[in-house]
Design a protein around this motif. Structure first.
Motif, PDB file in Angstrom:
ATOM      1  N   GLY A  30       1.073  -1.243   0.142  1.00 27.78           N
ATOM      2  CA  GLY A  30      -0.022   0.313   0.401  1.00 27.78           C
ATOM      3  C   GLY A  30       0.762   1.551   0.224  1.00 27.78           C
ATOM      4  N   LYS A  31       1.936   1.439  -0.356  1.00 29.77           N
ATOM      5  CA  LYS A  31       2.645   3.239  -0.259  1.00 29.77           C
ATOM      6  C   LYS A  31       2.305   3.512  -1.857  1.00 29.77           C
ATOM      7  N   ILE A  32       1.582   3.328  -2.212  1.00 30.00           N
ATOM      8  CA  ILE A  32       1.418   3.785  -3.305  1.00 30.00           C
ATOM      9  C   ILE A  32      -0.081   3.143  -4.103  1.00 30.00           C
ATOM     10  N   PRO A  33      -1.052   3.196  -4.678  1.00 32.55           N
ATOM     11  CA  PRO A  33      -2.514   2.562  -5.151  1.00 32.55           C
ATOM     12  C   PRO A  33      -2.065   1.808  -6.059  1.00 32.55           C
ATOM     13  N   GLY A  34      -1.198   2.718  -7.564  1.00 27.68           N
ATOM     14  CA  GLY A  34      -1.019   2.046  -8.267  1.00 27.68           C
ATOM     15  C   GLY A  34      -1.035   2.924  -8.993  1.00 27.68           C
ATOM     16  N   CYS A  35      -0.292   2.301 -10.438  1.00 31.89           N
ATOM     17  CA  CYS A  35       1.032   2.723 -11.518  1.00 31.89           C
ATOM     18  C   CYS A  35       1.058   2.702 -12.620  1.00 31.89           C
ATOM     19  N   GLN A  36       1.824   3.303 -13.583  1.00 34.99           N
ATOM     20  CA  GLN A  36       1.684   2.447 -15.325  1.00 34.99           C
ATOM     21  C   GLN A  36       3.060   2.580 -15.311  1.00 34.99           C
ATOM     22  N   PHE A 243      -9.782   9.931 -14.600  1.00 32.59           N
ATOM     23  CA  PHE A 243      -8.713  10.505 -14.065  1.00 32.59           C
ATOM     24  C   PHE A 243      -8.275   9.784 -12.380  1.00 32.59           C
ATOM     25  N   ALA A 244      -7.255  10.244 -12.619  1.00 29.61           N
ATOM     26  CA  ALA A 244      -6.686   9.110 -11.266  1.00 29.61           C
ATOM     27  C   ALA A 244      -6.391  10.828 -10.110  1.00 29.61           C
ATOM     28  N   ALA A 245      -6.276   9.800  -9.027  1.00 30.35           N
ATOM     29  CA  ALA A 245      -6.721  10.283  -7.552  1.00 30.35           C
ATOM     30  C   ALA A 245      -5.055  10.447  -6.962  1.00 30.35           C
ATOM     31  N   ASN A 246      -5.377  11.640  -6.753  1.00 34.98           N
ATOM     32  CA  ASN A 246      -3.446  12.402  -6.042  1.00 34.98           C
ATOM     33  C   ASN A 246      -3.514  11.776  -4.834  1.00 34.98           C
ATOM     34  N   TYR A 247      -2.470  11.178  -4.518  1.00 42.87           N
ATOM     35  CA  TYR A 247      -1.926  11.333  -2.599  1.00 42.87           C
ATOM     36  C   TYR A 247      -0.781  11.967  -2.298  1.00 42.87           C
TER      37      TYR A 247
END
Length: 411
Positions: A30-36, A243-247
């Motif tokens: 859970g350090k980042i929700p997602g990526c590409q 559109f993605a959320a930003n954390y």
């Protein structure tokens, strides 16, 4: 290796270590929700994968067409746009900015003190186009540095930015340029390097030199020729569902929602078009931009820049050929300093041994939400990584991915 891997010269099994690395070290904990991630070599897409969620609160998966805030990865795009005007003979690199912004003729350079007691001197020469393209003009990020880094505003010049209201907010580019004319330069032009509002100035210069709005010029000169259909200064209603959320990573290592995609300022067309950090876009779009760079300014028969122009942009323009360890003021930027030079819109490796990495001829930049890209003409590589985590210095995605990717090259 399969046929595709043989053509790209990349070991497919080694390249797939990217998947394990990101899932095990970042997505699962859970350090980042997602990526590409996308990796191209010799024009072939050798690796492409989306991971996790683009919106943790709503449980929405990160799809291949997810739109993200690219923040400072706007800078290379705007630098390229300005250099298309250079190719048209509209200006020379050492022309003063005040040729198109007369209000900049009154600039002074900070010497000591602050506020009413500040001592300044005349600049040895005016701020030039080369200076704003390479962050060597004496500008800073002012109070925005504090917002992005969490550090207090300490330098008198940064405080001066705050005093005149340099905000990159509800102001026009002309108003922004007028405010910058009122603050002293941090150092003599060309003598140091400091990450700054310089590329926002480049955006204003695109408008003044071309005579058309920045967003229109980007669309006509870069986006439409390259087929970058989702890159813009705002996310229109018919694309908002992508559109993605930003954390933001907090001191206790938890994630806080920093920008809700359903309430984001990006859903409205902004008054201030930030050439330094205002664009949003997709993996497909930025990969086409990166591949155009890697190919010397052309993609699919559409030439954006001449190869010699791009070669000039990716040379080290720092005084005396120094690296950033000798030139940089402050630690806030999107790059390490050792063995790194800076050109006209890009950082680049100039000393592989000093960087301690596997690449020797790449140029690159990143964004505040931990997005990164690089092009490497020598190895025929184009790489883009997208996520939405602030601040960008939280994890060394660039260094880790470079090791994984370059160690997969077999020829």
């Amino acid at each position: 290796m399969d046929a595709k891997s043989k053509w790209s010269g990349l070991n497919a099994d080694r390249l797939d270590r990217i998947t394990d690395h990101l899932e095990r070290n970042y997505i699962a904990p859970g350090k980042i929700p997602g990526c590409q991630v996308a990796v191209m070599r010799r024009g072939q897409l050798a690796y492409a994968r989306s991971f996790g969620l683009r919106d943790r609160e709503r449980g929405t998966a990160w799809s291949d067409d997810t739109i993200v805030r690219i923040y400072s990865m706007t800078k290379p795009i705007v630098s390229v746009a300005l250099m298309t005007l250079f190719e048209q003979g509209r200006f020379k690199l050492d022309d003063p900015v005040h040729r198109f912004a007369p209000e900049w003729k009154k600039h002074r350079v900070w010497v000591s003190g602050e506020g009413a007691d500040m001592v300044t001197e005349a600049p040895a020469r005016p701020v030039s186009f080369r200076d704003v393209l390479s962050h060597t003009g004496g500008l800073t990020y002012g109070s925005l540095l504090s917002q992005l880094s969490g550090l207090p505003i300490e330098h008198p010049v940064d405080k001066a930015y705050d005093a005149v209201g340099v905000r990159r907010g509800e102001e026009t580019l002309d108003e922004f340029m007028a405010k910058l004319a009122e603050v002293p330069l941090r150092y003599q032009p060309g003598e140091r390097w400091q990450y700054s509002l310089a590329t926002d100035v480049c955006g204003a210069l695109v408008e003044r030199v071309s005579g058309v709005p920045l967003d229109q010029y980007l669309r006509e000169a870069v986006f439409e020729p390259l087929g970058m259909v989702d890159t813009a200064f705002h996310v229109p209603a018919d694309k908002a569902h992508r559109f993605a959320a930003n954390y933001m990573r907090m001191p206790d290592k938890s994630l806080r929602l920093a920008d809700d995609p359903q309430k984001s300022p990006y859903l409205k067309d902004p008054v201030f078009k930030s050439g330094g950090g205002g664009l949003a876009g997709t993996m497909a779009d930025y990969l086409r931009f990166t591949e155009m760079l890697r190919r010397g300014g052309e993609l699919d028969g559409r030439r954006i820049l001449g190869p010699r122009t791009l070669e000039l942009m990716t040379k080290n323009h720092l005084k005396g050929g120094a690296d950033l360890t000798k030139m940089a003021i402050g630690s806030f930027s999107e790059t390490d300093n050792a063995g790194i030079g800076f050109g006209l819109g890009f950082a680049m490796t100039i000393d592989q041994v000093a960087t301690g990495g596997l690449s020797s001829a790449d140029y690159y930049w990143g964004g505040a939400a931990s997005t990164i890209f690089w092009a490497d003409p020598k190895e025929e590589l184009s790489v883009v990584f997208l996520t939405q985590l602030m601040p960008s210095a939280t994890f060394d995605f660039r260094g880790q991915l470079k090791t994984l990717i370059y160690s997969a090259i077999e020829d």
